[in-house]
Design an enzyme around this catalytic site. Structure first.
Site, PDB file in Angstrom:
ATOM      1  N   HIS A 169       9.504  -5.085 -12.366  1.00 36.11           N
ATOM      2  CA  HIS A 169       8.675  -3.927 -12.777  1.00 36.11           C
ATOM      3  C   HIS A 169       7.224  -4.067 -12.320  1.00 36.11           C
ATOM      4  O   HIS A 169       6.322  -3.531 -12.958  1.00 36.11           O
ATOM      5  CB  HIS A 169       8.696  -3.737 -14.301  1.00 36.11           C
ATOM      6  CG  HIS A 169      10.053  -3.820 -14.905  1.00 36.11           C
ATOM      7  ND1 HIS A 169      10.862  -2.730 -15.097  1.00 36.11           N
ATOM      8  CD2 HIS A 169      10.764  -4.898 -15.338  1.00 36.11           C
ATOM      9  CE1 HIS A 169      12.011  -3.116 -15.630  1.00 36.11           C
ATOM     10  NE2 HIS A 169      11.988  -4.435 -15.791  1.00 36.11           N
ATOM     11  N   SER A 290     -12.033   1.433   9.585  1.00 33.64           N
ATOM     12  CA  SER A 290     -12.279   2.821   9.212  1.00 33.64           C
ATOM     13  C   SER A 290     -13.398   3.361  10.091  1.00 33.64           C
ATOM     14  O   SER A 290     -14.324   2.630  10.445  1.00 33.64           O
ATOM     15  CB  SER A 290     -12.690   2.878   7.745  1.00 33.64           C
ATOM     16  OG  SER A 290     -13.450   4.044   7.504  1.00 33.64           O
ATOM     17  N   LYS A 296     -14.000  -1.794   5.820  1.00 37.52           N
ATOM     18  CA  LYS A 296     -12.542  -1.664   5.691  1.00 37.52           C
ATOM     19  C   LYS A 296     -11.762  -2.464   6.731  1.00 37.52           C
ATOM     20  O   LYS A 296     -12.118  -2.547   7.893  1.00 37.52           O
ATOM     21  CB  LYS A 296     -12.121  -0.197   5.807  1.00 37.52           C
ATOM     22  CG  LYS A 296     -12.552   0.688   4.657  1.00 37.52           C
ATOM     23  CD  LYS A 296     -11.942   0.268   3.333  1.00 37.52           C
ATOM     24  CE  LYS A 296     -10.457   0.537   3.247  1.00 37.52           C
ATOM     25  NZ  LYS A 296     -10.139   1.965   3.284  1.00 37.52           N
ATOM     26  N   GLU A 303       1.986  -0.093   6.882  1.00 37.74           N
ATOM     27  CA  GLU A 303       2.028   1.291   6.380  1.00 37.74           C
ATOM     28  C   GLU A 303       2.877   2.183   7.287  1.00 37.74           C
ATOM     29  O   GLU A 303       3.668   3.004   6.822  1.00 37.74           O
ATOM     30  CB  GLU A 303       0.604   1.881   6.320  1.00 37.74           C
ATOM     31  CG  GLU A 303      -0.240   1.339   5.192  1.00 37.74           C
ATOM     32  CD  GLU A 303      -1.674   1.834   5.308  1.00 37.74           C
ATOM     33  OE1 GLU A 303      -1.990   2.878   4.737  1.00 37.74           O
ATOM     34  OE2 GLU A 303      -2.485   1.179   5.992  1.00 37.74           O
TER      35      GLU A 303
END
Ligand code: ARG
Length: 473
Positions: A169, A290, A296, A303
């Site tokens: 979980h 970024s 970043k 992804e």
């Protein structure tokens, strides 16, 4: 005969192999809409392979003379060299790779070229080509899957001493070896390989000789054709052979499963590389920045692997849907199988390749993992199991330790900070050795049964998997 009527047999402006019964030429829009050439031209090596075998089978059946066979085979080799060198020029009327090759063959060797298609249809031809393509592609996929497993195994071996929190979980649950976690993916990929091998068994059926749908009038020895093409079986029903695509769906389902596994790992990498977890560092060369925020470092690669999973699932759903309403036997809808297969295959192979390199370059933040494994009440189950060794029924032990945890939570302290006196205030079954139980190391080592996270077990599994991978290299 009126002026407008043409003499029977008169040539039309653009000739298609099937143009005989048509009065008008194909509309430009239809030409474009129905063409599969832009994507099926990559099947040319398989189409040629099938044509060579079919030609030899026709000779053996007495349909082609030895001289005709030699001429056709020479012509096919010339077509091959044109295609390989890029000299081949496709014509406007070529609907697909099958027609393009036959047209060029006939241009090169004359009307004899027209004998090659005897007893054959593009329906059994394309069923063969796709099977031949998949046989090759799945072989390459198995190699990519093995390379990915090897890198995971190497990482696991190099981090056998690293402990991390295991989760259920997404809540910290029990400590596990980092290697054990990585090996879970090696097991998944092992099953993926099993599915691919199963699909290869179903692919191993030779459809040529089914004709358009009913079989062939010519006495071709289909088992001979199958042998030439390296198949162990021939299809037993011509209607089925030209309209079956369940082998393709099975491949797409296996590919979807591979992506699902890669996507789960990718999701973990995204989480682990976040500031919240800081479990791993992804190589700079596999991240992007970024355009606005200078600080970043984004995990775009995992992804995208996660994102491309949807696309592969889509291809599976698309082909299932294409097939569901089709009456027997061949319908043009079936042409839609190819783009789905090609795109799914290249997406999976690219995702595997990039994931392999990503794992190779991954650095593990040992300190962070150790810290995370040492907190969060991960040893509560160990304490409950301790009471079980003292004769307390597990259910009761669970409640007692639940109270201990509650007490610690209220006092904002960890299980590690408990004294024997603290423990005894919850149960008089606690003895001095109870405190020895509250160690991460002990928790790991006690999971010593098959499949557990004890170091010895994990090491043995690494060895066994390494052996499987070298045996099947
Ligand atoms: N391009 C077609 C396909 O991919 C080849 C078979 C065409 N057969 C036909 N009867 N139109 O399925």
């Amino acid at each position: 005969m009126t002026k407008k009527q043409k003499r029977p047999g008169a040539a039309k402006p653009v000739s298609k192999p099937w143009s005989g019964r048509f009065r008008n030429r194909t509309h430009r829009l239809v030409e474009t809409f129905t063409s599969s050439l832009s994507f099926d031209r990559r099947l040319y090596p398989y189409d040629l392979q099938g044509s060579v075998a079919h030609c030899k089978a026709l000779e053996r059946a007495g349909v082609l003379s030895r001289k005709e066979t030699a001429q056709i085979l020479r012509g096919l080799e010339e077509v091959r060299s044109e295609l390989e060198s890029g000299r081949f020029s496709f014509a406007e009327e070529d609907e697909d790779i099958h027609m393009a090759i036959e047209r060029r063959l006939t241009e090169l060797i004359g009307p004899i070229g027209g004998k090659l298609h005897t007893g054959r249809s593009r329906n059994d031809q394309v069923a063969l080509d796709v099977r031949l393509y998949l046989r090759d592609a799945l072989g390459a996929l198995l190699d990519s899957l093995r390379r990915f497993q090897r890198v995971l195994l190497e990482k696991a071996r190099a981090h056998l001493d690293v402990v991390m929190p295991g989760y259920t979980h997404l809540q910290r649950a029990q400590p596990v070896l980092f290697a054990h976690h990585l090996l879970a993916y090696v097991e998944m990929i092992e099953r993926d390989k099993g599915r691919v091998r199963d699909a290869l068994v179903r692919l191993d059926v030779m459809p040529l000789g089914s004709g358009a749908l009913a079989g062939t009038n010519y006495p071709v020895d289909r088992t001979y054709t199958a042998r030439l093409l390296g198949f162990t079986q021939v299809s037993e029903n011509s209607l089925d052979a030209v309209s079956d695509r369940d082998f393709a769906i099975e491949v797409l389902a296996s590919l979807a499963m591979v992506m699902m596994h890669l996507s789960r790992l990718s999701e973990e990498l995204v989480l682990w590389a976040s500031q919240e977890f800081q479990f791993v560092d992804l190589p700079d060369s596999f991240c992007t920045g970024s355009s606005m925020m200078p600080q970043k470092k984004n995990p775009d690669v995992p992804e995208l692997v996660r994102g491309k999973t949807g696309r592969v699932y889509g291809h599976l759903l698309a082909l299932l849907t294409t097939l569901k309403g089709l009456p027997l036997s061949y319908n043009r809808d079936l042409q839609e199988d190819k783009e789905a297969l090609f795109d799914a295959m290249s997406t999976v192979v690219a995702s595997l390749e990039v994931s392999t390199e990503l794992i190779k370059g991954l650095t593990v933040n040992r300190a962070m993992l150790a810290k995370a494994a040492g907190s969060g009440y991960l040893l509560a189950t160990e304490l409950a199991d301790y009471l079980v060794t003292k004769g307390v029924p597990f259910r009761q032990a669970h409640v007692t330790i639940g109270r201990v945890v509650r007490w610690c939570l209220d006092r904002k302290q960890d299980l590690r900070d408990l004294t024997l006196a603290d423990l005894r205030s919850f149960s008089d079954r606690f003895e001095k050795d109870a405190l020895d139980v509250v160690t991460v190391e002990g928790a790991i080592e006690r999971k010593a049964q098959i499949g557990g996270t004890a170091r010895k077990r994990v090491e043995a599994r690494i060895k066994a998997l390494e052996k499987v991978l070298t045996l099947r290299s």
